[in-house]
Scaffold this motif. Structure first.
Motif, PDB file in Angstrom:
ATOM      1  N   ILE A 157       0.832  -1.205   0.000  1.00  0.00           N
ATOM      2  CA  ILE A 157       0.000   0.000   0.000  1.00  0.00           C
ATOM      3  C   ILE A 157       0.865   1.252   0.000  1.00  0.00           C
ATOM      4  CG2 ILE A 157      -1.694   1.306   1.353  1.00  0.00           C
ATOM      5  CD1 ILE A 157      -2.880  -1.427   2.168  1.00  0.00           C
ATOM      6  N   GLY A 158       1.901   1.252   0.826  1.00  0.00           N
ATOM      7  CA  GLY A 158       2.828   2.376   0.813  1.00  0.00           C
ATOM      8  C   GLY A 158       3.535   2.509  -0.520  1.00  0.00           C
ATOM      9  N   ASN A 159       3.900   1.384  -1.111  1.00  0.00           N
ATOM     10  CA  ASN A 159       4.557   1.415  -2.417  1.00  0.00           C
ATOM     11  C   ASN A 159       3.626   1.975  -3.487  1.00  0.00           C
ATOM     12  OD1 ASN A 159       6.808   0.232  -1.253  1.00  0.00           O
ATOM     13  ND2 ASN A 159       6.227  -1.845  -1.855  1.00  0.00           N
ATOM     14  N   LEU A 160       2.364   1.570  -3.439  1.00  0.00           N
ATOM     15  CA  LEU A 160       1.390   2.068  -4.406  1.00  0.00           C
ATOM     16  C   LEU A 160       1.227   3.577  -4.268  1.00  0.00           C
ATOM     17  CD1 LEU A 160      -0.909   1.637  -6.497  1.00  0.00           C
ATOM     18  CD2 LEU A 160      -2.446   1.216  -4.557  1.00  0.00           C
ATOM     19  N   ALA A 161       1.047   4.056  -3.043  1.00  0.00           N
ATOM     20  CA  ALA A 161       0.873   5.494  -2.823  1.00  0.00           C
ATOM     21  C   ALA A 161       2.110   6.268  -3.264  1.00  0.00           C
ATOM     22  CB  ALA A 161       0.580   5.769  -1.352  1.00  0.00           C
ATOM     23  N   GLY A 162       3.295   5.722  -2.995  1.00  0.00           N
ATOM     24  CA  GLY A 162       4.524   6.382  -3.414  1.00  0.00           C
ATOM     25  C   GLY A 162       4.625   6.493  -4.923  1.00  0.00           C
ATOM     26  N   SER A 163       4.218   5.446  -5.626  1.00  0.00           N
ATOM     27  CA  SER A 163       4.246   5.470  -7.091  1.00  0.00           C
ATOM     28  C   SER A 163       3.256   6.489  -7.640  1.00  0.00           C
ATOM     29  CB  SER A 163       3.932   4.074  -7.636  1.00  0.00           C
ATOM     30  OG  SER A 163       4.913   3.139  -7.256  1.00  0.00           O
ATOM     31  N   LEU A 164       2.074   6.561  -7.028  1.00  0.00           N
ATOM     32  CA  LEU A 164       1.072   7.541  -7.466  1.00  0.00           C
ATOM     33  C   LEU A 164       1.581   8.965  -7.257  1.00  0.00           C
ATOM     34  CD1 LEU A 164      -2.095   5.820  -5.943  1.00  0.00           C
ATOM     35  CD2 LEU A 164      -1.577   6.036  -8.385  1.00  0.00           C
TER      36      LEU A 164
ATOM     37  N   LEU B 188      -5.202   2.163   3.252  1.00  0.00           N
ATOM     38  CA  LEU B 188      -5.412   2.839   1.969  1.00  0.00           C
ATOM     39  C   LEU B 188      -5.965   4.251   2.164  1.00  0.00           C
ATOM     40  CD1 LEU B 188      -6.856  -0.123  -0.120  1.00  0.00           C
ATOM     41  CD2 LEU B 188      -4.885   1.278  -0.797  1.00  0.00           C
ATOM     42  N   ILE B 189      -6.893   4.399   3.091  1.00  0.00           N
ATOM     43  CA  ILE B 189      -7.433   5.733   3.365  1.00  0.00           C
ATOM     44  C   ILE B 189      -6.308   6.686   3.762  1.00  0.00           C
ATOM     45  CG2 ILE B 189      -8.851   7.073   4.981  1.00  0.00           C
ATOM     46  CD1 ILE B 189     -10.846   4.712   4.954  1.00  0.00           C
ATOM     47  N   GLY B 190      -5.456   6.239   4.674  1.00  0.00           N
ATOM     48  CA  GLY B 190      -4.352   7.086   5.101  1.00  0.00           C
ATOM     49  C   GLY B 190      -3.371   7.391   3.994  1.00  0.00           C
ATOM     50  N   ALA B 191      -3.164   6.435   3.095  1.00  0.00           N
ATOM     51  CA  ALA B 191      -2.193   6.617   2.020  1.00  0.00           C
ATOM     52  C   ALA B 191      -2.718   7.467   0.874  1.00  0.00           C
ATOM     53  CB  ALA B 191      -1.758   5.244   1.489  1.00  0.00           C
ATOM     54  N   ILE B 192      -4.008   7.332   0.573  1.00  0.00           N
ATOM     55  CA  ILE B 192      -4.564   8.004  -0.603  1.00  0.00           C
ATOM     56  C   ILE B 192      -5.176   9.364  -0.269  1.00  0.00           C
ATOM     57  CG2 ILE B 192      -6.325   7.795  -2.423  1.00  0.00           C
ATOM     58  CD1 ILE B 192      -5.760   4.854  -2.564  1.00  0.00           C
ATOM     59  N   GLU B 193      -5.571   9.582   0.981  1.00  0.00           N
ATOM     60  CA  GLU B 193      -6.179  10.866   1.345  1.00  0.00           C
ATOM     61  C   GLU B 193      -5.329  12.069   0.918  1.00  0.00           C
ATOM     62  OE1 GLU B 193      -8.521  12.468   5.161  1.00  0.00           O
ATOM     63  OE2 GLU B 193      -6.380  12.158   5.527  1.00  0.00           O
ATOM     64  N   PRO B 194      -4.012  12.104   1.182  1.00  0.00           N
ATOM     65  CA  PRO B 194      -3.230  13.273   0.754  1.00  0.00           C
ATOM     66  C   PRO B 194      -3.257  13.491  -0.759  1.00  0.00           C
ATOM     67  CG  PRO B 194      -1.989  11.956   2.335  1.00  0.00           C
ATOM     68  CD  PRO B 194      -3.181  11.146   1.934  1.00  0.00           C
ATOM     69  N   LEU B 195      -3.316  12.402  -1.519  1.00  0.00           N
ATOM     70  CA  LEU B 195      -3.350  12.512  -2.973  1.00  0.00           C
ATOM     71  C   LEU B 195      -4.698  13.046  -3.459  1.00  0.00           C
ATOM     72  CD1 LEU B 195      -1.586   9.115  -3.638  1.00  0.00           C
ATOM     73  CD2 LEU B 195      -0.625  11.366  -4.146  1.00  0.00           C
ATOM     74  N   LEU B 196      -5.776  12.657  -2.784  1.00  0.00           N
ATOM     75  CA  LEU B 196      -7.094  13.205  -3.118  1.00  0.00           C
ATOM     76  C   LEU B 196      -7.160  14.696  -2.798  1.00  0.00           C
ATOM     77  CD1 LEU B 196      -9.307  10.295  -1.717  1.00  0.00           C
ATOM     78  CD2 LEU B 196      -9.040  10.892  -4.127  1.00  0.00           C
ATOM     79  N   LEU B 197      -6.554  15.090  -1.698  1.00  0.00           N
ATOM     80  CA  LEU B 197      -6.529  16.511  -1.338  1.00  0.00           C
ATOM     81  C   LEU B 197      -5.719  17.323  -2.339  1.00  0.00           C
ATOM     82  CD1 LEU B 197      -6.098  16.176   2.526  1.00  0.00           C
ATOM     83  CD2 LEU B 197      -8.133  17.011   1.311  1.00  0.00           C
ATOM     84  N   GLU B 198      -4.646  16.742  -2.840  1.00  0.00           N
ATOM     85  CA  GLU B 198      -3.836  17.429  -3.848  1.00  0.00           C
ATOM     86  C   GLU B 198      -4.626  17.693  -5.117  1.00  0.00           C
ATOM     87  OE1 GLU B 198      -0.867  18.786  -3.966  1.00  0.00           O
ATOM     88  OE2 GLU B 198      -0.387  18.338  -1.870  1.00  0.00           O
TER      89      GLU B 198
END
Length: 213
Positions: free
Chosen positions: A65-72, A117-127
């Motif tokens: 999950i961390g790897n996925l968020a980092g790639s995104l 996933l919520i914790g990892a993707i939330e910052p990207l949604l805010l961006e």
């Protein structure tokens, strides 16, 4: 600028239908364990003139999950839409006979991984400045023999609703929707004798959901 949609559980069923329905407005990041299903989805999306990034991922492994968020983050710096359809559907069983293996897999994927996933993707949604997350209810909770699936799915949705309330004023937007019953593989395992012709095709359900965004 093309929007970015992350579909977790994209290889089949509603996840796959949502991915196709979002073309061509979104670039699709398709996340699932099943490589073959992802490749077939990629073919269908490309035939419609869309684009995909395939991300074969076992979401039950917290490190991925961390790897996925980092790639995104590294590639796009944002996520405009996240649709979470990944689920472990444990076999039907009396509550007192759920195997430890199925219980642990249900808790890990349906609850723990969702929280990560919520914790990892939330910052990207805010961006994205208006990003949206989608979760999907299921009415099986509390029905006989649905103990492992029903309990962990209900917990997943409770988590999503808490996130929805917390972010109502500050974002990202979190939606919890109740899809019509669909002739998916998961439902087929739960209701093997059901008349599948009476169910709503995933493509039709996906189109309705996207129309509400």
């Amino acid at each position: 600028m093309t929007k970015v949609a992350v579909i977790t559980g994209a290889s089949r069923g509603l996840g796959s239908a949502l991915a196709e329905a979002l073309v061509p407005e979104y670039h699709i990041v398709a996340v699932a364990r099943t490589v073959g299903g992802l490749e077939e989805l990629d073919d269908r999306i490309r035939a419609k003139g869309g684009t995909t990034t395939l991300a074969p991922t076992d979401l039950a492994d917290p490190d991925t999950i961390g790897n996925l968020a980092g790639s995104l983050q590294a590639r796009w710096g944002r996520v405009d839409l996240w649709a979470h359809t990944a689920i472990h559907a444990a076999p039907l069983s009396p509550a007192g006979h759920v195997s430890r293996k199925d219980w642990e897999k249900s808790v890990q994927l349906n609850i723990t991984s969702t929280g990560l996933l919520i914790g990892a993707i939330e910052p990207l949604l805010l961006e994205a400045g208006g990003g949206c997350a989608l979760f999907f209810e299921d009415a099986c909770g509390g029905k006989k023999f649905f103990g492992a699936y029903g309990a962990t799915k209900a917990a997943q949705i409770a988590l999503a609703r808490s996130w929805q309330t917390e972010t109502a004023k500050i974002g990202p937007r979190v939606l919890v929707v109740a899809p019509d019953p669909m002739p998916t593989a998961t439902r087929g395992r739960f209701f093997p004798g059901e008349d599948r012709g009476a169910l709503t095709p995933p493509a039709k359900v996906a189109a309705r959901i996207i129309g509400t965004l």
